[in-house]
Enzyme design. Structure first.
Site, PDB file in Angstrom:
ATOM      1  N   HIS A  95     -14.044 -13.311  -8.898  1.00 40.63           N
ATOM      2  CA  HIS A  95     -13.411 -13.199 -10.216  1.00 40.63           C
ATOM      3  C   HIS A  95     -14.479 -13.121 -11.312  1.00 40.63           C
ATOM      4  O   HIS A  95     -15.130 -14.125 -11.627  1.00 40.63           O
ATOM      5  CB  HIS A  95     -12.468 -14.394 -10.439  1.00 40.63           C
ATOM      6  CG  HIS A  95     -11.746 -14.315 -11.739  1.00 40.63           C
ATOM      7  ND1 HIS A  95     -11.470 -15.398 -12.532  1.00 40.63           N
ATOM      8  CD2 HIS A  95     -11.255 -13.234 -12.412  1.00 40.63           C
ATOM      9  CE1 HIS A  95     -10.840 -15.007 -13.616  1.00 40.63           C
ATOM     10  NE2 HIS A  95     -10.704 -13.712 -13.573  1.00 40.63           N
TER      11      HIS A  95
ATOM     12  N   SER B 212      -7.042 -12.105 -11.661  1.00 37.31           N
ATOM     13  CA  SER B 212      -7.197 -13.153 -12.675  1.00 37.31           C
ATOM     14  C   SER B 212      -6.430 -14.408 -12.304  1.00 37.31           C
ATOM     15  O   SER B 212      -6.874 -15.516 -12.563  1.00 37.31           O
ATOM     16  CB  SER B 212      -6.634 -12.674 -14.016  1.00 37.31           C
ATOM     17  OG  SER B 212      -7.359 -11.602 -14.506  1.00 37.31           O
TER      18      SER B 212
ATOM     19  N   GLU C 268     -16.423 -16.392 -10.244  1.00 40.88           N
ATOM     20  CA  GLU C 268     -15.819 -17.417  -9.396  1.00 40.88           C
ATOM     21  C   GLU C 268     -15.648 -16.829  -7.997  1.00 40.88           C
ATOM     22  O   GLU C 268     -15.026 -15.767  -7.839  1.00 40.88           O
ATOM     23  CB  GLU C 268     -14.444 -17.837  -9.951  1.00 40.88           C
ATOM     24  CG  GLU C 268     -14.526 -18.542 -11.293  1.00 40.88           C
ATOM     25  CD  GLU C 268     -13.162 -18.760 -11.947  1.00 40.88           C
ATOM     26  OE1 GLU C 268     -13.042 -19.698 -12.742  1.00 40.88           O
ATOM     27  OE2 GLU C 268     -12.209 -17.984 -11.683  1.00 40.88           O
TER      28      GLU C 268
ATOM     29  N   ASN D 242      -9.410 -19.717 -15.756  1.00 42.37           N
ATOM     30  CA  ASN D 242      -8.105 -19.273 -16.278  1.00 42.37           C
ATOM     31  C   ASN D 242      -7.053 -20.381 -16.266  1.00 42.37           C
ATOM     32  O   ASN D 242      -6.110 -20.354 -17.062  1.00 42.37           O
ATOM     33  CB  ASN D 242      -7.596 -18.043 -15.522  1.00 42.37           C
ATOM     34  CG  ASN D 242      -8.232 -16.772 -16.061  1.00 42.37           C
ATOM     35  OD1 ASN D 242      -8.827 -16.784 -17.132  1.00 42.37           O
ATOM     36  ND2 ASN D 242      -8.106 -15.686 -15.323  1.00 42.37           N
TER      37      ASN D 242
HETATM   38  N1  3HC Z   1     -21.918  -3.577 -20.863  1.00 45.08           N
HETATM   39  C1  3HC Z   1     -23.146  -3.679 -21.352  1.00 45.08           C
HETATM   40  N2  3HC Z   1     -23.429  -3.996 -22.601  1.00 45.08           N
HETATM   41  C2  3HC Z   1     -22.384  -4.248 -23.386  1.00 45.08           C
HETATM   42  C3  3HC Z   1     -21.061  -4.211 -22.950  1.00 45.08           C
HETATM   43  C4  3HC Z   1     -20.847  -3.843 -21.632  1.00 45.08           C
HETATM   44  N3  3HC Z   1     -19.609  -3.775 -21.114  1.00 45.08           N
HETATM   45  N4  3HC Z   1     -20.251  -4.510 -23.966  1.00 45.08           N
HETATM   46  C5  3HC Z   1     -21.048  -4.724 -25.008  1.00 45.08           C
HETATM   47  N5  3HC Z   1     -22.325  -4.572 -24.648  1.00 45.08           N
HETATM   48  C6  3HC Z   1     -23.524  -4.679 -25.456  1.00 45.08           C
HETATM   49  C7  3HC Z   1     -23.231  -4.133 -26.825  1.00 45.08           C
HETATM   50  O1  3HC Z   1     -23.506  -2.748 -26.792  1.00 45.08           O
HETATM   51  C8  3HC Z   1     -24.171  -4.924 -27.697  1.00 45.08           C
HETATM   52  O2  3HC Z   1     -25.347  -4.261 -27.879  1.00 45.08           O
HETATM   53  P1  3HC Z   1     -25.552  -3.314 -29.190  1.00 45.08           P
HETATM   54  O3  3HC Z   1     -24.819  -3.946 -30.335  1.00 45.08           O
HETATM   55  O4  3HC Z   1     -26.996  -3.318 -29.345  1.00 45.08           O
HETATM   56  O5  3HC Z   1     -24.976  -2.008 -28.784  1.00 45.08           O
HETATM   57  C9  3HC Z   1     -24.518  -6.158 -26.861  1.00 45.08           C
HETATM   58  O6  3HC Z   1     -23.878  -6.031 -25.600  1.00 45.08           O
HETATM   59  C10 3HC Z   1     -24.070  -7.397 -27.469  1.00 45.08           C
HETATM   60  O7  3HC Z   1     -22.816  -7.159 -28.067  1.00 45.08           O
HETATM   61  P2  3HC Z   1     -22.291  -8.099 -29.187  1.00 45.08           P
HETATM   62  O8  3HC Z   1     -23.119  -8.047 -30.402  1.00 45.08           O
HETATM   63  O9  3HC Z   1     -20.829  -7.867 -29.307  1.00 45.08           O
HETATM   64  O10 3HC Z   1     -22.636  -9.495 -28.466  1.00 45.08           O
HETATM   65  P3  3HC Z   1     -22.255 -10.905 -28.840  1.00 45.08           P
HETATM   66  O11 3HC Z   1     -23.487 -11.672 -29.000  1.00 45.08           O
HETATM   67  O12 3HC Z   1     -21.251 -10.926 -29.928  1.00 45.08           O
HETATM   68  O13 3HC Z   1     -21.560 -11.415 -27.478  1.00 45.08           O
HETATM   69  C11 3HC Z   1     -19.820 -11.610 -25.932  1.00 45.08           C
HETATM   70  C12 3HC Z   1     -20.542 -10.681 -26.909  1.00 45.08           C
HETATM   71  C13 3HC Z   1     -20.743 -12.039 -24.791  1.00 45.08           C
HETATM   72  C14 3HC Z   1     -18.661 -10.804 -25.343  1.00 45.08           C
HETATM   73  C15 3HC Z   1     -19.341 -12.881 -26.692  1.00 45.08           C
HETATM   74  O14 3HC Z   1     -18.626 -12.525 -27.835  1.00 45.08           O
HETATM   75  C16 3HC Z   1     -18.479 -13.773 -25.826  1.00 45.08           C
HETATM   76  O15 3HC Z   1     -18.967 -14.550 -25.028  1.00 45.08           O
HETATM   77  N6  3HC Z   1     -17.156 -13.656 -26.005  1.00 45.08           N
HETATM   78  C17 3HC Z   1     -16.195 -14.391 -25.185  1.00 45.08           C
HETATM   79  C18 3HC Z   1     -15.805 -13.531 -24.028  1.00 45.08           C
HETATM   80  C19 3HC Z   1     -14.925 -14.277 -23.058  1.00 45.08           C
HETATM   81  O16 3HC Z   1     -14.506 -15.401 -23.259  1.00 45.08           O
HETATM   82  N7  3HC Z   1     -14.632 -13.598 -21.941  1.00 45.08           N
HETATM   83  C20 3HC Z   1     -13.776 -14.141 -20.937  1.00 45.08           C
HETATM   84  C21 3HC Z   1     -12.421 -13.540 -21.079  1.00 45.08           C
HETATM   85  S1  3HC Z   1     -11.302 -14.207 -19.903  1.00 45.08           S
HETATM   86  C22 3HC Z   1     -11.505 -13.230 -18.570  1.00 45.08           C
HETATM   87  O17 3HC Z   1     -12.193 -12.239 -18.570  1.00 45.08           O
HETATM   88  C23 3HC Z   1     -10.759 -13.635 -17.362  1.00 45.08           C
HETATM   89  C24 3HC Z   1      -9.772 -12.600 -16.953  1.00 45.08           C
HETATM   90  O18 3HC Z   1      -9.282 -12.975 -15.697  1.00 45.08           O
HETATM   91  C25 3HC Z   1      -8.613 -12.458 -17.913  1.00 45.08           C
END
Ligand code: 3HC
Length: 272
Positions: free
Chosen positions: A127, A106, A139, A177
């Site tokens: 990433h 990260s 990335e 990040n």
């Molecule tokens: N694999 C496959 N499908 C998945 C899953 C996974 N790991 N996790 C969830 N799903 C499925 C769920 O099962 C759900 O389907 P279902 O309800 O029919 O079972 C479907 O995906 C959609 O789930 P949600 O209803 O929760 O979907 P949303 O429309 O709310 O979107 C999200 C979810 C895309 C995660 C959205 O909330 C989002 O964009 N959140 C922000 C996430 C973000 O910013 N991530 C970056 C974090 S920083 C990072 O990672 C960097 C690191 O270095 C720290």
């Protein structure tokens, strides 16, 4: 993260080796993948034969030696420099000369990880973002000694996995990040400054700033430990006060409140 990346690989038709430290952890990750692919079948996005074929492409192991035949290895172990450097040094004696070694770090320096490898020119950053199967970005990070070929191989793999890859250099926090970590730290400091409740802060940022999920939910998803480590790594390099992890997060990490993975962070989660 490793499970999410493995899921992308098997869905893209790639024979995949998932290496975990214990078979139990590997099987738990496999169970999660099977659950999400099962949901996709229920929703008509995947047919059952495709799900079974994808699951059949995942081989589990606890042995690094089983990575010997891989064209690309994507590392997603604990977010600490020492263990990552040890792993990249060990992989040198296992994989082929031309294998690309990618780290999903990260905020650590890809160059410092690569320096431990016997062929640093084959090391890049890949990433992914959490949850990897849902977040389109990857990335592709060029370290000091990365070869053009290794960077382009990783970029092409990102495309094959259905992601939108971008190329960038090995600067602290890369692109997202560098912006997101201090922003989340600001959010957590606001909790204490304005004495807003975590659920209300989340409502504020989803309803008032259009975020897809609130900052407390997001830090719980990423993992409090991962976020604290990433903040510490950025603070060490950039010395900007906003990069330093807020004391509330450090206390939560020390207490084992790690977010979703431990069942409790800002919010509580049912096991599994
Ligand atoms: N694999 C496959 N499908 C998945 C899953 C996974 N790991 N996790 C969830 N799903 C499925 C769920 O099962 C759900 O389907 P279902 O309800 O029919 O079972 C479907 O995906 C959609 O789930 P949600 O209803 O929760 O979907 P949303 O429309 O709310 O979107 C999200 C979810 C895309 C995660 C959205 O909330 C989002 O964009 N959140 C922000 C996430 C973000 O910013 N991530 C970056 C974090 S920083 C990072 O990672 C960097 C690191 O270095 C720290």
């Amino acid at each position: 993260m490793g499970a999410g990346i493995a899921q992308l690989c098997i869905q893209a038709g790639l024979e995949t080796v998932g290496r975990e430290v214990t078979l139990e952890l590997a099987e738990r990750a496999q169970g999660g993948i099977a659950h999400f692919l099962g949901r996709a079948v229920e929703k008509g996005k995947l047919d059952a034969a495709e799900r079974d074929a994808a699951l059949g492409r995942l081989r589990l192991t606890t042995e690094l030696a089983d990575l010997a035949g891989c064209d690309v290895v994507i590392e997603a172990i604990v977010e600490e420099l020492g263990p990552k450097r040890e792993l990249f040094a060990a992989l040198g004696g296992i994989v082929r000369q031309e294998t690309v070694l990618a780290t999903n770090t990260s905020a650590l320096s890809v160059t410092e990880i690569a320096a431990a490898a016997s062929r640093p020119e084959r090391v890049v950053g890949m990433h992914f973002f959490n949850p990897a199967p849902l977040m389109p970005l990857v990335e592709i990070v060029r370290a000091e000694l990365s070869s053009d070929d290794a960077v382009e191989t990783a970029y092409a793999l990102g495309q094959r996995l259905g992601r939108n890859p971008i190329r960038c250099h090995d600067t602290p926090g890369f692109v997202v990040n560098r912006v997101l970590i201090p922003l989340l730290n600001d959010c957590i400091r606001v909790l204490d400054e304005s004495r807003v409740a975590p659920e209300d802060l989340d409502t504020a940022m989803t309803n008032g700033a259009g975020w897809p999920m609130g900052p407390c939910t997001l830090v719980d998803l990423v993992g409090i430990d991962v976020h604290v480590h990433a903040s510490e790594a950025l603070y060490e390099k950039l010395r900007e006060p906003r990069m330093a992890p807020p004391p509330r997060l450090v206390a939560m990490k020390n207490a084992g409140l790690l977010g979703r993975k431990s069942g409790r962070g800002f919010f509580s989660y049912e096991k599994g």
